[in-house]
Design a protein around this motif. Sequence first.
Motif, PDB file in Angstrom:
ATOM      1  N   LEU A 172       0.773  -1.213   0.059  1.00 60.34           N
ATOM      2  CA  LEU A 172      -0.023  -0.104   0.025  1.00 60.34           C
ATOM      3  C   LEU A 172       0.892   1.359   0.055  1.00 60.34           C
ATOM      4  CD1 LEU A 172      -2.618  -0.868   2.739  1.00 60.34           C
ATOM      5  CD2 LEU A 172      -3.057  -1.045   0.374  1.00 60.34           C
ATOM      6  N   SER A 173       0.186   2.296  -0.635  1.00 58.34           N
ATOM      7  CA  SER A 173       1.037   3.526  -0.331  1.00 58.34           C
ATOM      8  C   SER A 173       1.403   4.077   0.916  1.00 58.34           C
ATOM      9  CB  SER A 173       0.541   4.617  -1.180  1.00 58.34           C
ATOM     10  OG  SER A 173      -0.891   5.113  -0.874  1.00 58.34           O
ATOM     11  N   ASN A 174       2.001   4.887   1.231  1.00 52.31           N
ATOM     12  CA  ASN A 174       2.059   5.550   2.926  1.00 52.31           C
ATOM     13  C   ASN A 174       0.574   6.216   3.125  1.00 52.31           C
ATOM     14  OD1 ASN A 174       4.561   4.336   3.091  1.00 52.31           O
ATOM     15  ND2 ASN A 174       5.549   6.187   2.969  1.00 52.31           N
ATOM     16  N   GLU A 175       0.195   6.828   2.101  1.00 49.96           N
ATOM     17  CA  GLU A 175      -0.971   7.440   2.594  1.00 49.96           C
ATOM     18  C   GLU A 175      -2.064   6.592   2.704  1.00 49.96           C
ATOM     19  OE1 GLU A 175      -1.634  10.605   3.614  1.00 49.96           O
ATOM     20  OE2 GLU A 175       0.772  10.391   3.569  1.00 49.96           O
ATOM     21  N   ALA A 176      -2.157   5.520   1.785  1.00 42.63           N
ATOM     22  CA  ALA A 176      -3.339   4.581   1.841  1.00 42.63           C
ATOM     23  C   ALA A 176      -3.429   3.872   3.082  1.00 42.63           C
ATOM     24  CB  ALA A 176      -3.298   3.559   0.650  1.00 42.63           C
ATOM     25  N   LEU A 177      -2.196   3.200   3.631  1.00 40.17           N
ATOM     26  CA  LEU A 177      -1.993   2.748   5.107  1.00 40.17           C
ATOM     27  C   LEU A 177      -2.422   3.712   6.024  1.00 40.17           C
ATOM     28  CD1 LEU A 177      -1.058   0.307   6.588  1.00 40.17           C
ATOM     29  CD2 LEU A 177       1.338   1.542   6.388  1.00 40.17           C
ATOM     30  N   PHE A 178      -2.027   4.918   6.004  1.00 39.41           N
ATOM     31  CA  PHE A 178      -2.120   5.980   7.151  1.00 39.41           C
ATOM     32  C   PHE A 178      -3.765   6.196   6.997  1.00 39.41           C
ATOM     33  CE2 PHE A 178      -3.496  10.157   8.315  1.00 39.41           C
ATOM     34  CZ  PHE A 178      -2.639  10.403   9.525  1.00 39.41           C
ATOM     35  N   GLU A 179      -4.393   6.342   5.845  1.00 43.91           N
ATOM     36  CA  GLU A 179      -5.987   6.419   6.074  1.00 43.91           C
ATOM     37  C   GLU A 179      -6.840   5.218   6.378  1.00 43.91           C
ATOM     38  OE1 GLU A 179      -7.085   7.538   2.060  1.00 43.91           O
ATOM     39  OE2 GLU A 179      -5.988   9.216   2.249  1.00 43.91           O
ATOM     40  N   SER A 180      -6.135   4.176   6.108  1.00 39.20           N
ATOM     41  CA  SER A 180      -6.839   2.689   6.776  1.00 39.20           C
ATOM     42  C   SER A 180      -6.682   2.684   8.307  1.00 39.20           C
ATOM     43  CB  SER A 180      -6.048   1.585   5.787  1.00 39.20           C
ATOM     44  OG  SER A 180      -6.657   0.235   6.657  1.00 39.20           O
ATOM     45  N   LEU A 181      -5.363   2.881   8.516  1.00 41.22           N
ATOM     46  CA  LEU A 181      -5.196   2.648  10.202  1.00 41.22           C
ATOM     47  C   LEU A 181      -5.983   3.770  10.870  1.00 41.22           C
ATOM     48  CD1 LEU A 181      -1.139   1.821  10.249  1.00 41.22           C
ATOM     49  CD2 LEU A 181      -3.205   0.317  10.341  1.00 41.22           C
ATOM     50  N   THR A 182      -6.004   4.923  10.330  1.00 41.63           N
ATOM     51  CA  THR A 182      -6.780   5.898  11.039  1.00 41.63           C
ATOM     52  C   THR A 182      -8.070   5.785  11.259  1.00 41.63           C
ATOM     53  OG1 THR A 182      -4.843   7.645  10.252  1.00 41.63           O
ATOM     54  CG2 THR A 182      -7.109   8.613  11.008  1.00 41.63           C
ATOM     55  N   SER A 183      -8.745   5.241  10.116  1.00 41.52           N
ATOM     56  CA  SER A 183     -10.192   4.854  10.078  1.00 41.52           C
ATOM     57  C   SER A 183     -10.455   3.763  11.156  1.00 41.52           C
ATOM     58  CB  SER A 183     -10.471   4.330   8.507  1.00 41.52           C
ATOM     59  OG  SER A 183     -11.994   3.681   8.492  1.00 41.52           O
ATOM     60  N   GLN A 184      -9.549   2.651  10.924  1.00 45.94           N
ATOM     61  CA  GLN A 184      -9.840   1.590  11.876  1.00 45.94           C
ATOM     62  C   GLN A 184      -9.935   1.933  13.366  1.00 45.94           C
ATOM     63  OE1 GLN A 184      -7.379  -2.024  11.288  1.00 45.94           O
ATOM     64  NE2 GLN A 184      -6.881  -1.143   9.089  1.00 45.94           N
ATOM     65  N   ILE A 185      -8.809   2.943  13.840  1.00 46.32           N
ATOM     66  CA  ILE A 185      -8.657   3.319  15.187  1.00 46.32           C
ATOM     67  C   ILE A 185      -9.840   4.363  15.660  1.00 46.32           C
ATOM     68  CG2 ILE A 185      -7.549   4.443  16.644  1.00 46.32           C
ATOM     69  CD1 ILE A 185      -4.896   3.683  15.365  1.00 46.32           C
ATOM     70  N   GLU A 186     -10.131   5.294  14.547  1.00 42.90           N
ATOM     71  CA  GLU A 186     -11.558   6.026  14.925  1.00 42.90           C
ATOM     72  C   GLU A 186     -12.753   5.179  15.027  1.00 42.90           C
ATOM     73  OE1 GLU A 186     -11.595   8.661  11.363  1.00 42.90           O
ATOM     74  OE2 GLU A 186     -10.060   9.997  12.604  1.00 42.90           O
ATOM     75  N   ASN A 187     -12.892   4.017  14.256  1.00 40.92           N
ATOM     76  CA  ASN A 187     -14.089   3.179  14.510  1.00 40.92           C
ATOM     77  C   ASN A 187     -14.140   2.790  16.031  1.00 40.92           C
ATOM     78  OD1 ASN A 187     -14.938   3.553  11.939  1.00 40.92           O
ATOM     79  ND2 ASN A 187     -14.143   1.387  11.308  1.00 40.92           N
ATOM     80  N   LEU A 188     -13.012   2.275  16.614  1.00 37.53           N
ATOM     81  CA  LEU A 188     -12.991   1.746  18.093  1.00 37.53           C
ATOM     82  C   LEU A 188     -13.099   3.147  18.817  1.00 37.53           C
ATOM     83  CD1 LEU A 188     -12.626  -0.391  20.157  1.00 37.53           C
ATOM     84  CD2 LEU A 188      -9.920  -0.158  19.860  1.00 37.53           C
TER      85      LEU A 188
END
Length: 246
Positions: A76-92
Amino acid sequence: MKQFKIDINADVGEGIGNEAQLLPFISSCNIACGGHAGYLQTMKTVVKLAKLNSVKIGAHPSFPDKLNFGRVVMKLSNEALFESLTSQIENLQSVLKSEGLQLNHIKPHGALYNLATKDLETANVIIRVIKSLNAPIKLYAPCNSVLADLAIKEQIEVEFEAFADRNYNDDLSLVSRENSNAILHKNDVVLSHVLGIVKQGKVTSINGVEVLIKANTICVHGDTENALGILDYLNTNLIRNGIKII
């Protein structure tokens, strides 16, 4: 007898469904938040159980890959990984907010965790994610890893993690799950392994080499065979050996 202290954590919310049994025996948990496993409902269920048992709550984000349970490195691009991880954490975090709770820590999962221990670019994405949350959130990571060292440099509090149910290589990397000797199942073997880590600061590798290690938190994977038995046994015998679970 000298008093030692250790946190015991477990990866949960991963579809095993044993959280009600495990949580009374741990002091912190890492909840899957949609990357490798987990859905909004599983997060809600585990958060409520953690609250009931006064267990510290962490996010367990991963590569967004439920098919491979987050155990394969994704390109994944760094930005795609950043967005995915941020979204996961925000869900929790949204679930925690509804229960009046705060996120204690972040612990990457699987292939992401292993990659970030040695790859600066991946580690930097994770650090960026933590800093973007603008809250005093800890990081669970191995001692002397690229990820832990970068976090310390960026003034993020790190809890050094070791694994109760995993064997180590000479360089403190985990033995691959593809190997038959990767996972420790027997209660007495796990106890001896943990006692060495906590009281002596050493772990014996699969090659019989004693390697120095630091740990403030010890993980027992929720999907390890006999995870409940291991945790029950550790709770009883760590106390007998002068180790307080915090």
